[in-house]
Motif scaffolding. Structure first.
Motif, mmCIF file in Angstrom:
data_model
loop_
_atom_site.group_PDB
_atom_site.id
_atom_site.type_symbol
_atom_site.label_atom_id
_atom_site.label_comp_id
_atom_site.label_asym_id
_atom_site.label_seq_id
_atom_site.Cartn_x
_atom_site.Cartn_y
_atom_site.Cartn_z
ATOM 1 N N ASN A 157 0.851 -1.182 0.000
ATOM 2 C CA ASN A 157 0.000 0.000 0.000
ATOM 3 C C ASN A 157 0.892 1.238 0.000
ATOM 4 N N GLU A 158 0.302 2.400 0.048
ATOM 5 C CA GLU A 158 1.070 3.645 -0.009
ATOM 6 C C GLU A 158 2.079 3.735 1.128
ATOM 7 N N LYS A 159 1.647 3.355 2.336
ATOM 8 C CA LYS A 159 2.529 3.449 3.501
ATOM 9 C C LYS A 159 3.692 2.479 3.404
ATOM 10 N N THR A 160 3.414 1.212 3.076
ATOM 11 C CA THR A 160 4.496 0.234 3.016
ATOM 12 C C THR A 160 5.442 0.516 1.849
ATOM 13 N N ALA A 161 4.912 1.081 0.754
ATOM 14 C CA ALA A 161 5.786 1.453 -0.364
ATOM 15 C C ALA A 161 6.742 2.561 0.045
ATOM 16 N N ALA A 162 6.250 3.537 0.817
ATOM 17 C CA ALA A 162 7.117 4.621 1.295
ATOM 18 C C ALA A 162 8.180 4.068 2.246
ATOM 19 N N GLN A 163 7.785 3.154 3.124
ATOM 20 C CA GLN A 163 8.753 2.526 4.033
ATOM 21 C C GLN A 163 9.784 1.712 3.246
ATOM 22 N N SER A 164 9.326 1.051 2.193
ATOM 23 C CA SER A 164 10.238 0.257 1.364
ATOM 24 C C SER A 164 11.247 1.140 0.661
ATOM 25 N N MET A 165 10.817 2.308 0.213
ATOM 26 C CA MET A 165 11.745 3.244 -0.430
ATOM 27 C C MET A 165 12.828 3.685 0.557
ATOM 28 N N GLU A 166 12.438 3.928 1.794
ATOM 29 C CA GLU A 166 13.418 4.311 2.812
ATOM 30 C C GLU A 166 14.392 3.158 3.079
ATOM 31 N N THR A 167 13.880 1.953 3.153
ATOM 32 C CA THR A 167 14.740 0.786 3.380
ATOM 33 C C THR A 167 15.729 0.618 2.236
ATOM 34 N N MET A 168 15.237 0.691 1.000
ATOM 35 C CA MET A 168 16.121 0.539 -0.159
ATOM 36 C C MET A 168 17.189 1.628 -0.181
ATOM 37 N N THR A 169 16.801 2.855 0.119
ATOM 38 C CA THR A 169 17.763 3.959 0.117
ATOM 39 C C THR A 169 18.870 3.708 1.129
ATOM 40 N N ALA A 170 18.496 3.239 2.320
ATOM 41 C CA ALA A 170 19.486 2.983 3.368
ATOM 42 C C ALA A 170 20.415 1.839 2.980
ATOM 43 N N VAL A 171 19.864 0.752 2.450
ATOM 44 C CA VAL A 171 20.697 -0.390 2.072
ATOM 45 C C VAL A 171 21.618 -0.016 0.911
ATOM 46 N N LEU A 172 21.090 0.700 -0.073
ATOM 47 C CA LEU A 172 21.930 1.114 -1.205
ATOM 48 C C LEU A 172 23.067 2.024 -0.745
ATOM 49 N N GLN A 173 22.801 2.887 0.216
ATOM 50 C CA GLN A 173 23.863 3.751 0.739
ATOM 51 C C GLN A 173 24.954 2.918 1.407
ATOM 52 N N ASP A 174 24.549 1.929 2.195
ATOM 53 C CA ASP A 174 25.531 1.070 2.852
ATOM 54 C C ASP A 174 26.329 0.257 1.821
ATOM 55 N N ALA A 203 26.929 1.168 -1.312
ATOM 56 C CA ALA A 203 27.818 2.093 -2.021
ATOM 57 C C ALA A 203 29.063 2.385 -1.194
ATOM 58 N N GLU A 204 28.891 2.557 0.107
ATOM 59 C CA GLU A 204 30.036 2.808 0.985
ATOM 60 C C GLU A 204 30.953 1.584 1.026
ATOM 61 N N ALA A 205 30.369 0.401 1.089
ATOM 62 C CA ALA A 205 31.181 -0.829 1.132
ATOM 63 C C ALA A 205 31.968 -0.997 -0.158
ATOM 64 N N TYR A 206 31.371 -0.676 -1.289
ATOM 65 C CA TYR A 206 32.038 -0.846 -2.578
ATOM 66 C C TYR A 206 33.116 0.218 -2.829
ATOM 67 N N GLN A 207 33.147 1.244 -2.015
ATOM 68 C CA GLN A 207 34.231 2.221 -2.152
ATOM 69 C C GLN A 207 35.582 1.604 -1.791
ATOM 70 N N TYR A 257 34.481 -5.749 -4.583
ATOM 71 C CA TYR A 257 33.648 -6.802 -4.012
ATOM 72 C C TYR A 257 33.309 -6.499 -2.558
ATOM 73 N N LEU A 258 32.186 -7.014 -2.111
ATOM 74 C CA LEU A 258 31.756 -6.752 -0.739
ATOM 75 C C LEU A 258 32.603 -7.475 0.285
ATOM 76 N N VAL A 259 33.124 -8.652 -0.093
ATOM 77 C CA VAL A 259 33.882 -9.487 0.846
ATOM 78 C C VAL A 259 35.143 -9.986 0.148
ATOM 79 N N GLY A 260 36.280 -9.724 0.747
ATOM 80 C CA GLY A 260 37.530 -10.246 0.199
ATOM 81 C C GLY A 260 37.846 -9.685 -1.174
ATOM 82 N N LEU A 277 23.469 2.583 -7.476
ATOM 83 C CA LEU A 277 23.231 1.347 -8.228
ATOM 84 C C LEU A 277 24.421 0.960 -9.107
ATOM 85 N N ALA A 278 25.316 1.902 -9.387
ATOM 86 C CA ALA A 278 26.416 1.654 -10.327
ATOM 87 C C ALA A 278 27.269 0.429 -9.970
ATOM 88 N N PRO A 279 27.657 0.224 -8.686
ATOM 89 C CA PRO A 279 28.464 -0.977 -8.384
ATOM 90 C C PRO A 279 27.710 -2.284 -8.639
#
Length: 244
Positions: free
Chosen positions: A155-172, A174-178, A182-185, A233-235
């Motif tokens: 629904n509208e509320k869960t979609a907005a929450q999902s956007m926030e979740t995706m934004t946070a995970v993508l930020q993490d 992106a920082e890891a890929y700097q 690769y994320l590990v090793g 999304l680039a990495p």
């Protein structure tokens, strides 16, 4: 016995398992199912209705994480799980976070917007299944929309929450890929595969077995958010280019 993968073409969790099989060079038979009508088939195989399901040598394995475990045990070439204990723990931690947070968020957000465009989403839901399913889905679309929204709490509320979740995970991510490619090793692992596969519906990689809609056919709000996430999304796009 042949390896069979029961799946939805559109499912990003199924894409995880397709990619794992192909990365490891395993010949397999894809069994594409229509969401909803798949329930009887999958319950008969695995007891519950979720996909992907792998069938091999009288073994039935349900769930993308479990399928990767099975493939690495049974087909050890091109391993996706690091041998080093610390790296293995890191890879599994990334995968579980992505499975639990990113996967459901991407699904909720995308379906919330795409279910508003029946002509866009119908070819995605019916991809790789018999042509008549497209007509059946169109005829029953209002009911399908209702069932999917209720089942996945979209629904509208869960979609907005999902956007926030995706934004946070993508930020993490992106920082890891700097720190490296690769994320590990120093090699591609199940962590990278999971990250790229689960976010794939946002950047529509070639080779994914669905007819992706042209960007201009997406709802404007979705277009705007995706534009804002291109650098994050680039990495993940790079993982597809190198390893898919």
């Amino acid at each position: 016995m042949a390896v069979r993968l029961y799946q939805f073409a559109i499912s990003h969790f199924c894409e995880k398992s397709r990619w794992a099989l192909e990365y490891k060079g395993i010949q397999y038979q894809p069994v594409y199912l229509l969401p909803g009508s798949h329930i009887k088939t999958i319950k008969a195989l695995a007891g519950t209705s979720s996909v992907p399901v792998l069938e091999h040598d009288q073994e039935v394995v349900q769930g993308s994480e479990q399928i990767t475990d099975y493939l690495d045990r049974t087909f050890p070439d091109n391993p996706l799980t690091p041998e080093n204990e610390d790296e293995r723990a890191q890879a599994l931690a990334w995968e579980r976070r992505l499975d639990e947070e990113a996967g459901p968020a991407v699904r909720c957000y995308c379906y919330h917007h795409l279910l508003q465009r029946p002509k866009v989403v119908t070819p995605l839901l019916t991809a790789q299944t018999p042509f008549y399913n497209r007509y059946l889905v169109r005829l029953a679309f209002s009911r399908i929309d209702e069932v999917m929204r209720n089942w996945m709490k979209i629904n509208e509320k869960t979609a907005a929450q999902s956007m926030e979740t995706m934004t946070a995970v993508l930020q993490d991510l992106a920082e890891a890929y700097q720190s490296g490619p690769y994320l590990v090793g120093d090699r591609f692992s199940r962590a990278d595969l999971t990250a790229a596969a689960l976010f794939a519906p946002l950047f529509q990689p070639a080779g994914y077995p669905v007819p992706w809609p042209k960007p201009e056919r997406l709802p404007q709000a979705m277009q705007q958010w995706l534009e804002s996430q291109q650098s994050a999304l680039a990495p993940l796009i790079a993982q597809y280019e190198r390893h898919r």
